[in-house]
Design an enzyme around this catalytic site. Structure first.
Site, PDB file in Angstrom:
ATOM      1  N   ALA A  16     -34.043  68.879   1.334  1.00 20.48           N
ATOM      2  CA  ALA A  16     -34.035  67.478   1.784  1.00 20.48           C
ATOM      3  C   ALA A  16     -34.501  66.539   0.671  1.00 20.48           C
ATOM      4  CB  ALA A  16     -34.920  67.326   3.023  1.00 20.48           C
ATOM      5  N   ALA A  42     -39.798  77.030   2.735  1.00 18.47           N
ATOM      6  CA  ALA A  42     -38.643  77.482   3.516  1.00 18.47           C
ATOM      7  C   ALA A  42     -37.304  77.367   2.778  1.00 18.47           C
ATOM      8  CB  ALA A  42     -38.591  76.698   4.813  1.00 18.47           C
ATOM      9  N   ALA A  46     -34.238  80.354   2.426  1.00 20.85           N
ATOM     10  CA  ALA A  46     -33.224  80.370   3.492  1.00 20.85           C
ATOM     11  C   ALA A  46     -32.099  81.303   3.080  1.00 20.85           C
ATOM     12  CB  ALA A  46     -32.695  78.962   3.724  1.00 20.85           C
ATOM     13  N   GLY A  48     -29.309  82.536   5.543  1.00 24.07           N
ATOM     14  CA  GLY A  48     -28.054  82.448   6.296  1.00 24.07           C
ATOM     15  C   GLY A  48     -27.045  81.462   5.759  1.00 24.07           C
ATOM     16  N   GLU A 118     -23.641  83.060  13.598  1.00 24.31           N
ATOM     17  CA  GLU A 118     -25.056  83.323  13.911  1.00 24.31           C
ATOM     18  C   GLU A 118     -25.289  82.986  15.387  1.00 24.31           C
ATOM     19  OE1 GLU A 118     -27.227  82.812   9.603  1.00 24.31           O
ATOM     20  OE2 GLU A 118     -27.117  81.030  10.838  1.00 24.31           O
ATOM     21  N   HIS A 234     -38.530  83.581  14.127  1.00 22.32           N
ATOM     22  CA  HIS A 234     -37.261  84.244  13.814  1.00 22.32           C
ATOM     23  C   HIS A 234     -37.356  85.663  14.347  1.00 22.32           C
ATOM     24  CE1 HIS A 234     -33.835  85.842  11.700  1.00 22.32           C
ATOM     25  NE2 HIS A 234     -33.522  84.635  11.271  1.00 22.32           N
ATOM     26  N   ARG A 280     -32.062  82.070  19.468  1.00 23.88           N
ATOM     27  CA  ARG A 280     -33.227  82.778  18.915  1.00 23.88           C
ATOM     28  C   ARG A 280     -34.397  82.933  19.869  1.00 23.88           C
ATOM     29  NH1 ARG A 280     -33.561  80.506  12.874  1.00 23.88           N
ATOM     30  NH2 ARG A 280     -31.692  81.606  12.263  1.00 23.88           N
ATOM     31  N   HIS A 341     -41.131  80.878  11.772  1.00 27.04           N
ATOM     32  CA  HIS A 341     -40.014  80.578  10.869  1.00 27.04           C
ATOM     33  C   HIS A 341     -39.746  79.085  10.729  1.00 27.04           C
ATOM     34  CE1 HIS A 341     -36.189  81.284   8.888  1.00 27.04           C
ATOM     35  NE2 HIS A 341     -35.527  80.669   9.854  1.00 27.04           N
ATOM     36  N   GLU A 365     -37.678  69.576   7.552  1.00 23.67           N
ATOM     37  CA  GLU A 365     -38.440  70.229   8.631  1.00 23.67           C
ATOM     38  C   GLU A 365     -39.661  69.431   9.064  1.00 23.67           C
ATOM     39  OE1 GLU A 365     -39.249  74.346   7.773  1.00 23.67           O
ATOM     40  OE2 GLU A 365     -40.339  74.632   9.647  1.00 23.67           O
ATOM     41  N   ARG A 376     -34.142  75.345  17.893  1.00 27.12           N
ATOM     42  CA  ARG A 376     -33.140  75.086  16.841  1.00 27.12           C
ATOM     43  C   ARG A 376     -32.114  76.208  16.790  1.00 27.12           C
ATOM     44  NH1 ARG A 376     -32.421  76.680  11.373  1.00 27.12           N
ATOM     45  NH2 ARG A 376     -34.169  78.086  11.627  1.00 27.12           N
ATOM     46  N   SER A 381     -30.553  73.675  10.417  1.00 31.23           N
ATOM     47  CA  SER A 381     -31.635  72.954   9.729  1.00 31.23           C
ATOM     48  C   SER A 381     -31.245  72.515   8.325  1.00 31.23           C
ATOM     49  CB  SER A 381     -32.892  73.804   9.673  1.00 31.23           C
ATOM     50  OG  SER A 381     -32.564  75.090   9.251  1.00 31.23           O
TER      51      SER A 381
HETATM   52  C1  SIN Z   1     -31.247  83.254   8.803  1.00 32.58           C
HETATM   53  O1  SIN Z   1     -30.578  83.535   7.823  1.00 32.58           O
HETATM   54  O2  SIN Z   1     -31.317  83.975   9.789  1.00 32.58           O
HETATM   55  C2  SIN Z   1     -32.037  81.986   8.795  1.00 32.58           C
HETATM   56  C3  SIN Z   1     -31.142  80.865   8.981  1.00 32.58           C
HETATM   57  C4  SIN Z   1     -31.840  79.786   9.724  1.00 32.58           C
HETATM   58  O3  SIN Z   1     -33.019  79.907  10.051  1.00 32.58           O
HETATM   59  O4  SIN Z   1     -31.184  78.804  10.047  1.00 32.58           O
END
Ligand code: SIN
Length: 533
Positions: A16, A42, A46, A48, A118, A234, A280, A341, A365, A376, A381
């Site tokens: 950000a 964070a 990251a 994902g 995801e 997480h 989640r 997380h 965040e 979330r 994010s």
């Molecule tokens: C992940 O890769 O599981 C984290 C991605 C996220 O928290 O948006």
């Protein structure tokens, strides 16, 4: 104390902060505080990716609805639509900057880059750079920021307090530099991009996440904080008691990973029809329940049924890390455990990142825009970081430097001297941090109760009293310590979190209280809180 004047002061150099700096440079003079600590927070960790509507088979409405469902009735729909609608242009901006997203080289590709799935997402919409998206983003953004002539990047200062003028407007920050010197950085506009508050807990998915310092500093100036009780855990952090925290990306489940109990039995279909790809909060609670049921320290995430070459290609970072810890994920199930997380709550802002304190903005965040509601959705994010940094830049471009601003109010903390704190104080600070994290993990974790929340508040008050000597030193000009300042902020924020969690008489999203296991009967409302001194 050394004084300096700045136009826009951005505190925090994750995705950000860097995005805002780049989008604002050329229009305003930007000072970006990016201490080394930011590389352990964070953004860089990251894995994902970034959720956005990119495939022609996907659509805005579907992403909006998935986000609203995951948010469990507490999202601000206008913020959700705003974010989702601006997703594609944010991704195009990153591609133009040269972020090395993973291409889709298959013959039936619907988009040039690979899109993964995801939890909570009804479509493949996560663009990523293998399994190290945060690192790829930070490396690219930082390279551009370092080269930009209008961005002054300062690595040696850490903000410990925001400054206000006689009208109650924000006027920059008081910082400590690496020589323990106080730096008074006066600014026309101040932007917090300091990350969330997962560091209030014992086990986390990144090595040193923020402890909500930005939120607490803003609250001290009268900023409203929102939805603090919605702390995301997480579901799948590597269970590795001897190692450092390491996330196992949700994309592993997106590509077919299965959760099994300690005896190898798959359990998610018993909890939710979306199984491993449920949102989640649901997956983390299911894992928590299975661990209790079997009295096990972890559960297993199994991808051994997937092709080994594909695993190595999709998840090179996870594969290499696990191998370095003696685990071959192509052959053995991965031991995993939920860990703190992401903070869905934070400084309440509008769609331009403005807080209720004039000239104070918050992005990433540290902010609560209303996008995430009570939970979330994965990879929303980084999208929020980008979209809100870019919209804050637009608002700030219109703002003019104003030499007629009111004088800054001198504050007690400004009178810190430069005496070093010494090892005894440092040890006490570390002990107090550990005690606070123990309290938060025990009483304000995945499953809460009335009794536990009350006990947590009491324990925190006791800890605060035990710190009396430290606080006294803080006000008696003896300890200009960053750690002490962080501890003071963290304890204050932890108390606020427990209070709003106690006041929410229902379970919703990430806030699960077994004494109120269902939604409340009235219209869901966000919690709002200000600092009580
Ligand atoms: C992940 O890769 O599981 C984290 C991605 C996220 O928290 O948006």
């Amino acid at each position: 104390m050394i004084h300096s004047e700045h136009d826009v002061l951005i505190i925090g150099g994750g995705v950000a902060g860097l995005t805002l700096a780049l989008e604002l440079a050329g229009h305003r003079c930007v000072t970006l505080l990016r201490p080394a600590q930011d590389d352990f927070g964070a953004s860089r960790w990251a894995q994902g990716g970034i959720a956005a509507v990119l495939a022609p088979t996907d659509n805005i409405e579907a992403h909006v609805q998935d986000t609203l469902i995951a948010g469990d009735g507490l999202c601000d729909e206008a913020a959700v639509r705003f974010t989702v609608e601006h997703g594609r242009e944010a991704i195009d901006w990153l591609i133009a900057l040269g972020v090395p997203f993973t291409p889709d080289t298959t013959t039936n590709a619907v988009y040039p880059y690979h899109l993964t799935r995801e939890g909570g997402h009804g479509a493949r919409r996560i663009i990523h750079a293998a399994d190290a998206t945060g690192k790829a983003l930070i490396d690219t953004l930082l390279e551009h920021a370092c080269r930009h002539p209008d961005i002054r990047l300062i690595e040696e200062w850490q903000a410990i307090e925001l400054l206000e003028d006689t009208q109650g407007h924000c006027r920059g920050a008081l910082c400590l530099d690496t020589d323990n010197q106080l730096q008074l950085a006066a600014a026309q506009d101040t932007v917090l991009a300091t990350g969330g508050a997962s560091g209030l807990y014992q086990h986390t998915t990144s090595p040193a996440p923020a402890c909500g310092e930005g939120m607490a500093m803003a609250a001290a100036l009268g900023a409203t904080l929102m939805n603090l009780e919605f702390q995301q855990f997480h579901p799948t952090c590597l269970y590795d008691p001897e190692g450092s925290p390491f996330l196992i990306s949700e994309a592993v489940r997106g590509e077919g990973g299965l959760l099994r109990d300690i005896h190898g039995v798959r359990f998610m279909p018993d909890y939710d029809e979306r199984a491993e790809l449920a949102p989640r909060d649901i997956v983390a609670r299911a894992i928590h329940a299975e661990m209790l049921r079997h009295e096990s320290s972890h559960v297993l995430l199994d991808i051994t049924h997937l092709e080994a070459a594909g695993i190595r290609e999709h998840f090179p970072t996870i594969h290499a890390h696990c191998l370095s810890r003696g685990l071959d994920i192509t052959r053995d199930p991965i031991p995993v455990v939920p860990a703190a997380h992401y903070s869905c709550g934070g400084i309440a802002t509008d769609l331009q990142g403005a807080s209720n304190v004039n000239h104070l903005y918050a992005i990433g965040e540290v902010a609560c825009t209303g996008l995430h509601g009570a939970n979330r959705m994965a990879s929303n994010s980084l999208l929020e970081c980008l979209v809100f940094a870019r919209s804050a830049a637009q608002a700030l471009r219109k703002g003019m430097s104003d030499s007629r601003r009111e004088p800054i109010i001198p504050h007690m903390e400004h009178s810190f001297s430069n005496v070093n704190s010494g090892p005894a104080y440092n040890e006490s600070i570390d002990q107090a941090f550990s005690a606070m994290r123990e309290i938060m993990s025990r009483y304000a974790g995945i499953v809460r109760s009335n009794e536990g929340l009350a006990a947590g508040e009491e324990s925190l008050l006791r800890l605060d009293r035990e710190c009396a000597e430290l606080w006294q030193a803080r006000w008696q000009n003896r300890v200009p310590s960053l750690a002490l300042s962080r501890l003071h902020r963290a304890l204050g924020l932890a108390g606020m979190l427990l209070r709003v969690a106690r006041e929410r008489h229902e379970s919703r999203g990430l806030h699960y209280n077994r004494d109120y296991p269902r939604h409340g009967t009235s219209v869901p409302t966000a919690s709002k809180t200000t600092l009580v001194t």
